[in-house]
Design a protein around this motif. Structure first.
Motif, PDB file in Angstrom:
ATOM      1  N   ALA A 278     -22.487  -6.832  -0.824  1.00  0.00           N
ATOM      2  CA  ALA A 278     -23.752  -7.532  -0.560  1.00  0.00           C
ATOM      3  C   ALA A 278     -24.880  -6.527  -0.679  1.00  0.00           C
ATOM      4  O   ALA A 278     -24.772  -5.395  -0.172  1.00  0.00           O
ATOM      5  N   SER A 279     -25.937  -6.924  -1.369  1.00  0.00           N
ATOM      6  CA  SER A 279     -27.098  -6.046  -1.614  1.00  0.00           C
ATOM      7  C   SER A 279     -26.651  -4.732  -2.232  1.00  0.00           C
ATOM      8  O   SER A 279     -27.224  -3.670  -1.948  1.00  0.00           O
ATOM      9  N   ALA A 280     -25.610  -4.813  -3.067  1.00  0.00           N
ATOM     10  CA  ALA A 280     -25.021  -3.593  -3.626  1.00  0.00           C
ATOM     11  C   ALA A 280     -24.852  -3.670  -5.131  1.00  0.00           C
ATOM     12  O   ALA A 280     -24.065  -2.906  -5.709  1.00  0.00           O
ATOM     13  N   SER A 281     -25.551  -4.567  -5.780  1.00  0.00           N
ATOM     14  CA  SER A 281     -25.406  -4.735  -7.220  1.00  0.00           C
ATOM     15  C   SER A 281     -25.731  -3.431  -7.949  1.00  0.00           C
ATOM     16  O   SER A 281     -26.751  -2.789  -7.687  1.00  0.00           O
ATOM     17  N   GLY A 282     -24.831  -3.026  -8.834  1.00  0.00           N
ATOM     18  CA  GLY A 282     -25.040  -1.825  -9.621  1.00  0.00           C
ATOM     19  C   GLY A 282     -24.699  -0.532  -8.915  1.00  0.00           C
ATOM     20  O   GLY A 282     -24.736   0.538  -9.535  1.00  0.00           O
ATOM     21  N   ARG A 283     -24.340  -0.602  -7.643  1.00  0.00           N
ATOM     22  CA  ARG A 283     -24.026   0.608  -6.893  1.00  0.00           C
ATOM     23  C   ARG A 283     -22.661   1.147  -7.295  1.00  0.00           C
ATOM     24  O   ARG A 283     -21.750   0.415  -7.690  1.00  0.00           O
ATOM     25  N   SER A 284     -22.486   2.452  -7.150  1.00  0.00           N
ATOM     26  CA  SER A 284     -21.203   3.080  -7.429  1.00  0.00           C
ATOM     27  C   SER A 284     -20.288   2.961  -6.215  1.00  0.00           C
ATOM     28  O   SER A 284     -20.743   2.940  -5.072  1.00  0.00           O
ATOM     29  N   THR A 285     -18.997   2.902  -6.509  1.00  0.00           N
ATOM     30  CA  THR A 285     -18.008   2.807  -5.436  1.00  0.00           C
ATOM     31  C   THR A 285     -16.793   3.648  -5.806  1.00  0.00           C
ATOM     32  O   THR A 285     -16.461   3.807  -6.985  1.00  0.00           O
ATOM     33  N   ARG A 286     -16.161   4.175  -4.792  1.00  0.00           N
ATOM     34  CA  ARG A 286     -14.961   4.982  -4.991  1.00  0.00           C
ATOM     35  C   ARG A 286     -13.802   4.355  -4.213  1.00  0.00           C
ATOM     36  O   ARG A 286     -13.956   3.998  -3.046  1.00  0.00           O
ATOM     37  N   VAL A 287     -12.659   4.237  -4.872  1.00  0.00           N
ATOM     38  CA  VAL A 287     -11.476   3.655  -4.243  1.00  0.00           C
ATOM     39  C   VAL A 287     -10.367   4.708  -4.225  1.00  0.00           C
ATOM     40  O   VAL A 287     -10.086   5.337  -5.244  1.00  0.00           O
ATOM     41  N   THR A 288      -9.755   4.889  -3.067  1.00  0.00           N
ATOM     42  CA  THR A 288      -8.685   5.867  -2.903  1.00  0.00           C
ATOM     43  C   THR A 288      -7.441   5.169  -2.377  1.00  0.00           C
ATOM     44  O   THR A 288      -7.507   4.397  -1.414  1.00  0.00           O
ATOM     45  N   VAL A 289      -6.326   5.415  -3.027  1.00  0.00           N
ATOM     46  CA  VAL A 289      -5.028   4.904  -2.581  1.00  0.00           C
ATOM     47  C   VAL A 289      -4.245   6.083  -2.024  1.00  0.00           C
ATOM     48  O   VAL A 289      -4.179   7.152  -2.640  1.00  0.00           O
ATOM     49  N   SER A 290      -3.646   5.897  -0.835  1.00  0.00           N
ATOM     50  CA  SER A 290      -2.895   6.984  -0.220  1.00  0.00           C
ATOM     51  C   SER A 290      -1.632   6.448   0.432  1.00  0.00           C
ATOM     52  O   SER A 290      -1.477   5.245   0.636  1.00  0.00           O
ATOM     53  N   SER A 291      -0.759   7.371   0.774  1.00  0.00           N
ATOM     54  CA  SER A 291       0.485   7.015   1.441  1.00  0.00           C
ATOM     55  C   SER A 291       0.822   8.108   2.447  1.00  0.00           C
ATOM     56  O   SER A 291       0.892   9.285   2.078  1.00  0.00           O
ATOM     57  N   GLY A 292       0.973   7.733   3.696  1.00  0.00           N
ATOM     58  CA  GLY A 292       1.284   8.708   4.722  1.00  0.00           C
ATOM     59  C   GLY A 292       0.248   9.790   4.844  1.00  0.00           C
ATOM     60  O   GLY A 292       0.562  10.927   5.209  1.00  0.00           O
ATOM     61  N   GLY A 293      -1.005   9.480   4.551  1.00  0.00           N
ATOM     62  CA  GLY A 293      -2.081  10.460   4.633  1.00  0.00           C
ATOM     63  C   GLY A 293      -2.268  11.273   3.376  1.00  0.00           C
ATOM     64  O   GLY A 293      -3.236  12.044   3.277  1.00  0.00           O
ATOM     65  N   ASN A 294      -1.399  11.115   2.392  1.00  0.00           N
ATOM     66  CA  ASN A 294      -1.510  11.869   1.140  1.00  0.00           C
ATOM     67  C   ASN A 294      -2.123  10.999   0.057  1.00  0.00           C
ATOM     68  O   ASN A 294      -1.676   9.866  -0.182  1.00  0.00           O
ATOM     69  N   VAL A 295      -3.148  11.511  -0.606  1.00  0.00           N
ATOM     70  CA  VAL A 295      -3.825  10.760  -1.666  1.00  0.00           C
ATOM     71  C   VAL A 295      -2.884  10.595  -2.855  1.00  0.00           C
ATOM     72  O   VAL A 295      -2.291  11.555  -3.343  1.00  0.00           O
ATOM     73  N   VAL A 296      -2.761   9.355  -3.303  1.00  0.00           N
ATOM     74  CA  VAL A 296      -1.933   9.027  -4.462  1.00  0.00           C
ATOM     75  C   VAL A 296      -2.778   8.941  -5.717  1.00  0.00           C
ATOM     76  O   VAL A 296      -2.396   9.397  -6.789  1.00  0.00           O
TER      77      VAL A 296
END
Length: 781
Positions: free
Chosen positions: A262-280
């Motif tokens: 919402a109110s975020a059109s064109g904004r950058s976003t970062r998605v992180t997937v992890s397992s047990g605290g470790n970044v996948v």
């Protein structure tokens, strides 16, 4: 039959929750939510018609304290569940001058746990009121007021100003109430109008009935009016994340994510997937666009191993994080594909039989709302304990925490869209509303890995545009299977002809549902075996079922017999899934494997689990279909130890078994010889024509098996058609029109016998051996 263990006071999920990265689910919500109404001290629940193990464990204030949205969590929130002021007016009335009652939110007004327990009709309007304060450390952020669900037409005011209105009983909604806040004590007022079946909206099984137990009701139950899921406040940034749409892609080992905002059109976003605290894996992109996050060598989600990854999404302003939200995902795929020439649903590319129950989500104390989170979990855990790997959520949509438990425990979910009222053709406005709500439900639950199929319509209830709707649902969510109509063979329903499965309802069943060139075959409902447990009936003496069982032993034998029948008969013939009616009794329906109060498990848990596991295991290594030599004469020999010199013969038109040898008479040898021909009623099955009475066939009539002349009727052809099933040392012959019932010899007579049946010829002793026949060279070539 066993008693259900009462849950402990410290449920295991509180310890396990950190393993999925959902630390935000703890009850920080209890801070700053304000005080309960002045009359709360005198509030009390009403006596429940039946008490579940959790009825007395519901807090007066702050019931259901768990964070309600597990796939989009934030650490700061305030739970508004608890005691609200309450009033009921006429449907067209304005806000009442006084609120004379108190209600415990989020339990519906018809329920005992609400403290109201009264019948609500289309002439009533419900009114709710309470005060709250906003925690001081929320300053500088927007404040949203969230509703998990409210049935049906909801209007909300904050400090006297209307902030929004919503139509729909099964989807969540929220309003930014920042402009209406006063910096001190705030007042929220909510009105709800719910006409139930007298309106045109989605109602599922709800009907306006007496809230106290009564006779009748059939397959429809007490209505659930008003707020029925958690209400809460949450602070968010001006530009913030509103939803994570996550779709696993096993083809390239990525998680496809659309961060909605919402109110975020064109904004950058970062998605992180992890397992047990470790970044996948991690990836960046733009709000609203698809981001591919690498998940190398993914640990696949299955019912046996429901592995979940943690997901975090961040909204960026340059390198600065301005908003973040957490969730989870499971890496799995669902599709239909040819398996040994038969179209089957495949999970992660492999066929596994989906064995589940019909789960209607009703409670005797809370009606639509489970009394606690442990209770919400319990029905799903019961499925796991009984060996099921699937659940069909029938004509209701549960809170998001129910889906969390399905994801966490490992159950495949078929999700029905709640139907409009039966026997009516919905008008244009009702159709528009129903489809809009369906899309909202899809959006709300589209990221749940357990959810594998959308069930659009059921048995023709409020049916229209079946094919168009199925195509639109598939286009809106191409990552799942679509069932255009569950029960296409039932009740005047019209099959759209499309979707991924063809779905029959057969009681008691299991029947013969055949796959087609374009759709897999599933049994959307079967069973309905009834057993009433004294002391655990909603209306004592008023229960009904599709087939009453005389004892617990009979129930166990009959139910396991149905599961075994599917394994040895319907699975090899192309059936890919089955849904047993049902996991619990519901009001006057006594079909449950558990009682309505969840106090008693009626069936032998270990025995049912073993039967389900055998069914699932058989689907992983399916036996080839059994074929018999058509156009040839054969004799059928008994395989029961001690009787293996006896053969199937007819005498005075009745079927018997008798010892046959080379010294036997010509008449006996002729009587014990049968010509195997293509099934009169089903070309995939067989009929047995008499050697010395051509044109006469072996058929069942009133359970007794006999030799009769073909009268050309459809009934005769069905009675004289037998489907071949593999047996140890021979073949078993199942009735084409009563699948699961077999050609059996007992005391030299031949009957149509049913595993777990109540007749003398259904005796379980040597049942399998008695129903297995060796196909041998004919005595009379």
């Amino acid at each position: 039959m066993s008693r259900l263990r009462v849950p402990g006071r410290r449920p295991w999920w509180r310890r396990a929750i950190a393993t999925t990265g959902l630390l935000a689910l703890v009850s920080s919500a209890l801070v700053g939510a304000g005080s309960a109404p002045a009359g709360a001290a005198s509030w009390a629940p009403k006596p429940s018609p039946m008490t579940t193990p959790w009825t007395d464990r519901v807090p007066v204030d702050k019931p259901l304290p768990e964070y309600p949205r597990p796939q989009l969590t934030r650490p700061d929130w305030a739970n508004l569940n608890g005691i609200w002021d309450f009033a009921v007016t006429g449907r067209d009335a304005g806000q009442p001058a006084s609120f004379t009652d108190q209600i415990r939110v989020p339990f519906v007004a018809e329920s005992a746990l609400s403290g109201i327990q009264r019948r609500i009709t289309e002439n009533d309007k419900l009114w709710y009121k309470r005060t709250f304060t906003v925690p001081s450390d929320w300053n500088g952020r927007r404040v949203e007021l969230n509703f998990g669900a409210s049935d049906w037409q909801t209007t909300v005011w904050v400090n006297g100003t209307q902030v929004g209105a919503h139509k729909g009983g099964y989807d969540s909604f929220a309003y930014d109430i920042t402009p209406q806040l006063n910096g001190g004590t705030n007042t929220v007022v909510v009105s709800v109008y719910d006409p139930t079946q007298t309106g045109g909206q989605a109602v599922g099984k709800q009907r306006i009935n007496d809230v106290q137990p009564h006779s009748g009701g059939g397959i429809f139950y007490t209505a659930a009016s008003g707020i029925w899921q958690t209400v809460w406040l949450e602070p968010v940034a001006a530009a913030h994340i509103t939803r994570l749409d996550m779709t696993p892609n096993l083809g390239d080992s990525t998680l496809r994510v659309k961060v909605q905002g919402a109110s975020a059109s064109g904004r950058s976003t970062r998605v992180t997937v992890s397992s047990g605290g470790n970044v996948v894996g991690t990836a960046t992109g733009t709000v609203g666009s698809e981001i591919s996050v690498p998940v190398p060598n993914p640990h696949l989600w299955t019912p046996e191993d429901p592995f979940l990854y943690d997901v975090k999404a961040e909204l960026l302003d340059g390198s600065a994080v301005t908003d973040s939200a957490a969730g989870y995902t499971g890496m799995r795929s669902i599709a239909v594909a040819k398996v040994d020439g038969v179209l089957r649903p495949v999970l992660n590319g492999k066929f596994v039989f989906q064995t589940g129950t019909l789960d209607q989500g009703y409670w005797p104390d809370g009606i639509y709302t489970a009394p606690t989170d442990d209770a919400l979990k319990s029905d799903l855990q019961a499925h796991k304990d009984l060996g099921f790997n699937m659940v069909r959520k029938h004509i209701k949509v549960e809170p998001q925490r129910w889906f969390y438990w399905a994801d966490k425990l490992g159950l495949l979910v078929w999700q029905d869209m709640p139907a409009m009222d039966t026997g009516k053709s919905p008008d244009a406005s009702a159709r528009t509303q129903w489809e809009a709500e369906f899309h909202a439900v899809i959006d709300q639950h589209r990221s749940s890995p357990s959810l594998v199929m959308w069930v659009d319509q059921n048995e023709g209830w409020g049916q229209y545009d079946q094919a168009r709707i199925a195509n639109e649902v598939k286009a809106y969510d191409p990552s799942r299977l679509v069932n255009n109509m569950s029960g296409v063979n039932c009740c005047g329903s019209v099959d759209g002809g499309n979707g991924d499965v063809v779905d029959n309802h057969i009681y008691v069943g299991p029947g013969n549902t055949a796959p087609t060139a374009t759709r897999a075959a599933v049994l959307g409902e079967f069973g309905g075996l009834g057993y009433k447990v004294p002391g655990h009936e909603w209306f004592p003496g008023g229960g009904f079922s599709y087939e009453d069982q005389a004892s617990v032993a009979a129930l166990n034998n009959r139910f396991v017999g149905l599961l075994d029948s599917i394994r040895v008969g319907q699975l090899p013939a192309g059936l890919s899934a089955s849904v047993y009616t049902e996991i619990t009794d519901v009001e006057n329906e006594a079909n449950g494997l558990l009682t309505y109060d969840r106090q008693v498990v009626k069936v032998d848990t270990a025995r049912v689990k073993a039967a389900n596991q055998a069914l699932v295991n058989a689907s992983r290594n399916p036996a080839p279909p059994v074929t018999l030599p058509t156009g040839q004469y054969k004799s059928l020999r008994v395989t029961t130890p001690g009787y293996t010199d006896k053969y199937l013969r007819h005498q005075d038109a009745l079927a018997f078994t008798e010892v046959v040898s080379g010294a036997s008479s010509t008449l006996l040898k002729n009587d014990a010889t049968w010509k195997i021909v293509t099934g009169l009623a089903n070309s995939n099955c067989y009929s047995l024509e008499s050697r010395n009475y051509p044109g006469e066939f072996l058929r069942h009539r009133d359970f007794r098996v006999r030799r009769d002349a073909d009268d050309g009727s459809a009934l005769f052809k069905a009675d004289a058609t037998w489907c071949a099933i593999a047996g140890t040392g021979g073949v078993r012959l199942s009735s084409a029109n009563l699948p699961g019932s077999y050609l059996r010899h007992i005391d030299s007579e031949v009957w149509l016998a049913t595993p777990g049946g109540g007749h003398a010829w259904d005796n379980p002793a040597t049942f399998t051996e008695d129903t297995t026949w060796a196909v041998e060279a004919p005595w009379a070539p």
